[in-house]
Scaffold this active site. Structure first.
Site, PDB file in Angstrom:
ATOM      1  N   ILE A  32       0.818  -1.219   0.000  1.00  0.00           N
ATOM      2  CA  ILE A  32       0.000   0.000   0.000  1.00  0.00           C
ATOM      3  C   ILE A  32       0.845   1.260   0.000  1.00  0.00           C
ATOM      4  O   ILE A  32       0.328   2.360  -0.152  1.00  0.00           O
ATOM      5  CB  ILE A  32      -0.976   0.041   1.209  1.00  0.00           C
ATOM      6  CG1 ILE A  32      -0.213  -0.219   2.523  1.00  0.00           C
ATOM      7  CG2 ILE A  32      -2.119  -0.923   1.023  1.00  0.00           C
ATOM      8  CD1 ILE A  32      -1.067  -0.036   3.767  1.00  0.00           C
ATOM      9  N   GLY A  33       2.132   1.098   0.161  1.00  0.00           N
ATOM     10  CA  GLY A  33       2.965   2.301   0.183  1.00  0.00           C
ATOM     11  C   GLY A  33       4.385   1.986  -0.230  1.00  0.00           C
ATOM     12  O   GLY A  33       4.865   0.864  -0.074  1.00  0.00           O
ATOM     13  N   TYR A  37      12.242   5.001   2.224  1.00  0.00           N
ATOM     14  CA  TYR A  37      13.004   4.124   3.095  1.00  0.00           C
ATOM     15  C   TYR A  37      12.399   2.745   3.284  1.00  0.00           C
ATOM     16  O   TYR A  37      12.774   2.015   4.174  1.00  0.00           O
ATOM     17  CB  TYR A  37      13.242   4.838   4.433  1.00  0.00           C
ATOM     18  CG  TYR A  37      13.997   6.096   4.143  1.00  0.00           C
ATOM     19  CD1 TYR A  37      15.365   6.048   3.913  1.00  0.00           C
ATOM     20  CD2 TYR A  37      13.346   7.300   3.971  1.00  0.00           C
ATOM     21  CE1 TYR A  37      16.065   7.174   3.548  1.00  0.00           C
ATOM     22  CE2 TYR A  37      14.041   8.434   3.614  1.00  0.00           C
ATOM     23  CZ  TYR A  37      15.401   8.373   3.401  1.00  0.00           C
ATOM     24  OH  TYR A  37      16.094   9.486   3.022  1.00  0.00           O
ATOM     25  N   ASP A 170       7.475  16.821   8.488  1.00  0.00           N
ATOM     26  CA  ASP A 170       7.108  16.382   7.129  1.00  0.00           C
ATOM     27  C   ASP A 170       5.587  16.254   7.002  1.00  0.00           C
ATOM     28  O   ASP A 170       5.073  15.232   6.540  1.00  0.00           O
ATOM     29  CB  ASP A 170       7.810  15.072   6.770  1.00  0.00           C
ATOM     30  CG  ASP A 170       7.817  14.832   5.251  1.00  0.00           C
ATOM     31  OD1 ASP A 170       7.515  15.783   4.492  1.00  0.00           O
ATOM     32  OD2 ASP A 170       8.123  13.708   4.827  1.00  0.00           O
TER      33      ASP A 170
HETATM   34  N1  LIG Z   1      -0.452   2.696   9.180  1.00  0.00           N
HETATM   35  C1  LIG Z   1      -0.706   2.813   7.887  1.00  0.00           C
HETATM   36  N2  LIG Z   1      -1.906   2.441   7.398  1.00  0.00           N
HETATM   37  C2  LIG Z   1      -2.159   2.550   6.086  1.00  0.00           C
HETATM   38  N3  LIG Z   1      -1.306   3.045   5.182  1.00  0.00           N
HETATM   39  C3  LIG Z   1      -0.097   3.434   5.604  1.00  0.00           C
HETATM   40  C4  LIG Z   1       0.266   3.334   6.978  1.00  0.00           C
HETATM   41  N4  LIG Z   1       1.527   3.812   7.114  1.00  0.00           N
HETATM   42  C5  LIG Z   1       1.918   4.180   5.880  1.00  0.00           C
HETATM   43  N5  LIG Z   1       0.952   3.958   4.968  1.00  0.00           N
HETATM   44  C6  LIG Z   1       0.999   4.237   3.518  1.00  0.00           C
HETATM   45  O1  LIG Z   1       2.344   4.134   3.063  1.00  0.00           O
HETATM   46  C7  LIG Z   1       2.795   5.405   2.570  1.00  0.00           C
HETATM   47  C8  LIG Z   1       4.257   5.573   2.915  1.00  0.00           C
HETATM   48  O2  LIG Z   1       4.395   5.492   4.317  1.00  0.00           O
HETATM   49  P1  LIG Z   1       5.477   6.359   5.103  1.00  0.00           P
HETATM   50  O3  LIG Z   1       5.311   7.797   4.706  1.00  0.00           O
HETATM   51  O4  LIG Z   1       5.378   6.051   6.536  1.00  0.00           O
HETATM   52  O5  LIG Z   1       6.808   5.760   4.467  1.00  0.00           O
HETATM   53  P2  LIG Z   1       8.166   6.497   4.152  1.00  0.00           P
HETATM   54  O6  LIG Z   1       9.105   5.465   3.657  1.00  0.00           O
HETATM   55  O7  LIG Z   1       8.599   7.234   5.359  1.00  0.00           O
HETATM   56  O8  LIG Z   1       7.679   7.475   3.006  1.00  0.00           O
HETATM   57  P3  LIG Z   1       8.274   8.860   2.465  1.00  0.00           P
HETATM   58  O9  LIG Z   1       9.447   8.537   1.641  1.00  0.00           O
HETATM   59  O10 LIG Z   1       7.133   9.443   1.643  1.00  0.00           O
HETATM   60  O11 LIG Z   1       8.587   9.723   3.634  1.00  0.00           O
HETATM   61  C9  LIG Z   1       1.853   6.433   3.179  1.00  0.00           C
HETATM   62  O12 LIG Z   1       1.733   7.595   2.375  1.00  0.00           O
HETATM   63  C10 LIG Z   1       0.546   5.663   3.247  1.00  0.00           C
HETATM   64  O13 LIG Z   1      -0.111   5.690   2.005  1.00  0.00           O
END
Ligand SMILES: Nc1ncnc2c1ncn2[C@@H]1O[C@H](COP(=O)(O)OP(=O)(O)OP(=O)(O)O)[C@@H](O)[C@H]1O
Length: 513
Positions: A32-33, A37, A170
Site C-alpha cells: 500500500i505504500g 526508506y 514532514d
Molecule cells: N499505518 C498505515 N496504514 C495505512 N497506510 C499506511 C500506513 N503507514 C503508511 N501507509 C501508507 O504508506 C505510505 C508511505 O508510508 P510512510 O510515509 O510512513 O513511508 P516512508 O518510507 O517514510 O515514506 P516517504 O518517503 O514518503 O517519507 C503512506 O503515504 C501511506 O499511504
C-alpha cells in the site's frame, strides 16, 4: 508507559522488554505504500485476523547499519499515544528470504533479515483519497465541515506532539492517514525531531516536502520550532478549501517566490531579524511585495477560515499561531461545528495505489493511441530506419530521443518538480547527523492521550474535548545564530518526491455521478 508531565517525552527510557515476534505472524495482503526508506504492506495477523500495516525498513543500501530515520521513528512513535497519531503496535523481524506475496519485489527475495514496524492500519492517506476519481467537494457546507473536522484532528495531533516537544517536520497529505470513520492520524515520523528545546539546537533546514516548507527553512534557519509544522498544516488547510496547493514552486527559490507573492515579502518591520537570515540577501525580491493572501482567497473562504489561515501562514514564525491557539480559533466554534465526516465507505486509497492506477491508465491510453494512429504515418516521408518502429515522439511528450529511436537522451530538466527533504548526497539518511542529538530528551514519558483533554471550551467534536493548556510556548523565540551553511542548490528540486504527481489534487468527498 510512565504517565508524565505535559511536554516530557523521554526517548532515552528503554522500551519495556517484550519478546520480538517474526513477520511470519502476519500474512501480507498487498503493498500500500512505497516510501524512500521501505515498502508498506497491508497485512493480517494470522492468529487474530486483525488487519495491520507493516512498514518494512529497507537496510540493503544502508552502509551505516540500521537507518537513523527508522531508529527515530521507532523511538518517537513508541512514546507517543494519541488518537491523532498513528499507533506503533510492535516491531517484528524476518530472518530469511521472504516470499510472502507477488507484491514483494525480486530485490527482497534474497534479503537476509528485515525489520518491520507493525502499525495500526488506516484505509486512506489524504493524497490517495483526494486522488480518487469522482470525489469532489461540491457543497460548501460539506467542504467546511469536513475541513473543520480534519483540520481539527490534524491540529490536535500536532498540539500533542508539540506539547511533548516533538516536531514532525514532514506534514503533507501522504503522511495524514484517514479511516472510513472519519479519523485522521499523523504518520511517518522518520523526519521527526524530539528535544526539550528545539530553538537551542542546531537543526537541518532540509526538511519538510517543498510545497509545505515554511519560509524560515527556505531562508536557511537552523534554529526553529513547532511553527514549521503549523506552516505545513496551513498549506494543507488551504488545499482543503481551495482544492489545490496555493503555493507551488518547482525548486526552493521558486517556492520562496510563490510564498512572497501570496504572503508578501518579509522585512524587518514584519519579521524582525529576517535580514540576518543566511539566505535572505540571495532571495529577497528586487521590489517589495505586499501580502495578498486575504484578497486572493476572499471569495473562496469565509471570514473565520480566512482568519485562521492568515495566522497559520504568517511569515514570522514567532508570530505564527500555535496548534493550541489554532484549536481555539472561531473557525472551529462556528456553526456547523466539526462533525464526524459522513464518508461513504470507500475502498482503501493510498498515494501508492493511486499513482500505480494513474500509471496503468496512462499506459492504456498510450497503447490505445498507438493502435488508432495509422502506421507508418501516411504523409511523412522518412528514411526507412525511422519508419521501422512506433512513432515515439508523438506519444512521449517532452522526452527527447536521439536520431536512433531507441536511444533515449536524458532530458536536461529535473525529472520531478521538487525534492524530498534532506536528499543531500553528503547526508547518509533523512536525518543528517548535525540535526540529531540522541542525548536530547527529558526524563519522563509522554502524556497519555487519555489525560490530554484539558481544553477551555467543551469540545464539540466526536465527544472529545481538547487540550486547554500547553507547556510549549515554543513560538516566542525568534531565529538566532543561523549557521552559514550551503546555499540552495544541492539537489534543489531534483529528487524524488512522493507528492509530485498530485499537484491538482481536489479534496472532496462528495461522489459525483
Ligand atoms: N499505518 C498505515 N496504514 C495505512 N497506510 C499506511 C500506513 N503507514 C503508511 N501507509 C501508507 O504508506 C505510505 C508511505 O508510508 P510512510 O510515509 O510512513 O513511508 P516512508 O518510507 O517514510 O515514506 P516517504 O518517503 O514518503 O517519507 C503512506 O503515504 C501511506 O499511504
Amino acid at each position: 508507559m510512565t504517565a508524565a508531565e505535559l511536554g516530557q517525552l523521554n526517548l532515552e527510557e528503554p522500551p519495556s522488554p517484550r519478546p520480538i515476534r517474526t513477520v511470519d505472524c502476519f500474512q501480507i495482503l498487498q503493498q500500500i505504500g512505497e516510501g524512500t526508506y521501505g515498502q508498506v504492506y497491508m497485512a493480517k495477523e494470522v492468529k487474530t485476523g486483525q488487519i495491520v500495516a507493516l512498514k518494512k525498513i529497507r537496510t540493503e543500501n544502508e552502509k551505516e547499519g540500521f537507518p537513523i530515520t527508522a531508529i527515530r521513528e521507532i523511538k518517537i512513535l513508541s512514546k507517543l499515544q494519541h488518537e491523532n497519531v498513528i499507533k506503533l503496535k510492535e516491531i517484528v523481524t524476518s530472518q530469511e528470504a521472504e516470499e510472502h506475496s507477488d507484491e514483494l519485489s525480486a530485490e527482497n527475495s534474497n534479503y537476509n533479515g528485515s525489520v518491520y514496524l507493525v502499525l495500526e492500519y488506516m484505509d486512506h492517506d489524504l493524497t490517495g483519497l483526494s486522488d480518487r476519481p469522482g470525489l469532489r467537494f461540491t457543497v460548501p457546507q460539506i467542504k467546511v465541515s469536513l475541513s473543520q473536522c480534519y483540520m481539527k484532528q490534524l491540529l490536535s495531533g500536532l498540539h500533542y506532539c508539540h506539547a511533548n516537544e516533538v516536531l514532525h517536520r514532514d506534514i503533507k497529505g501522504a503522511n495524514l492517514l484517514l479511516d472510513n470513520n472519519g479519523s485522521l492520524k499523523l504518520a511517518d515520523f522518520g523526519l521527526a525531531h524530539a528535544c526539550p528545546d528545539h530553538h537551542k539546537a542546531n537543526l537541518t533546514n532540509r526538511v519538510v516536502t517543498l510545497p509545505y516548507r515554511p519560509p524560515e527553512l527556505l531562508l536557511g534557519a537552523t534554529k526553529y520550532g513547532p511553527a514549521v509544522d503549523i506552516w505545513s498544516a496551513g498549506c494543507i488547510f488551504a488545499e482543503f478549501l481551495c482544492g489545490k496547493l496555493i503555493m507551488f514552486g518547482r525548486n526552493e527559490p521558486e517556492q520562496l517566490h510563490k510564498i512572497f507573492e501570496l504572503c508578501g515579502s518579509p522585512d524587518e518591520t514584519i519579521w524582525p531579524g529576517v535580514s540576518k537570515m543566511p539566505w535572505y540577501n540571495n532571495f529577497k525580491p528586487a521590489r517589495p511585495m505586499r501580502r495578498r493572501l486575504r484578497e486572493v482567497l476572499l471569495h473562496r473562504l469565509d471570514t473565520h477560515a480566512l482568519d485562521l489561515l492568515d495566522r497559520m501562514l504568517t511569515l514570522d514564525p514567532s508570530k505564527r499561531i500555535s496548534a493550541k491557539d489554532a484549536l481555539d480559533a472561531e473557525y472551529f466554534w462556528m456553526e456547523p461545528l466539526p462533525c464526524d465526516p459522513n464518508l461513504p465507505k470507500y475502498e482503501s486509497s493510498h498515494e501508492f495505489q493511486s499513482k500505480k492506477k494513474r500509471l496503468q491508465q496512462r499506459l492504456k491510453e498510450e497503447i490505445a493511441k498507438r493502435q488508432k494512429l495509422p502506421y507508418p504515418p501516411p504523409h511523412v516521408r522518412l528514411p526507412p530506419i525511422q519508419r521501422a518502429g512506433p512513432p515515439f515522439q508523438e506519444h512521449w511528450g517532452e522526452t527527447n530521443y536521439s536520431m536512433s529511436r531507441y536511444q533515449r537522451i536524458p532530458s536536461s530538466g529535473p525529472s520531478k518538480p521538487y525534492s524530498n527533504p534532506v536528499t543531500d548526497a553528503s547526508l547518509p539518511s533523512r536525518y543528517p547527523p548535525r540535526g540529531y542529538n540522541p542525548s536530547h530528551g527529558s526524563q519522563a514519558g509522554p502524556v497519555p492521550a487519555g489525560q490530554y483533554h484539558l481544553h477551555g471550551r467543551a469540545g464539540p467534536y466526536r465527544g472529545s474535548s481538547m487540550p486547554n493548556r500547553s507547556t510549549t510556548d515554543g513560538y516566542a523565540a525568534g531565529p538566532s545564530g543561523y549557521s552559514h551553511g550551503n546555499q540552495y542548490g544541492v539537489n534543489a528540486g531534483h529528487g524524488p518526491n512522493s507528492v509530485a504527481s498530485n499537484r491538482n489534487q481536489q479534496y472532496g468527498w462528495q461522489q459525483q455521478g
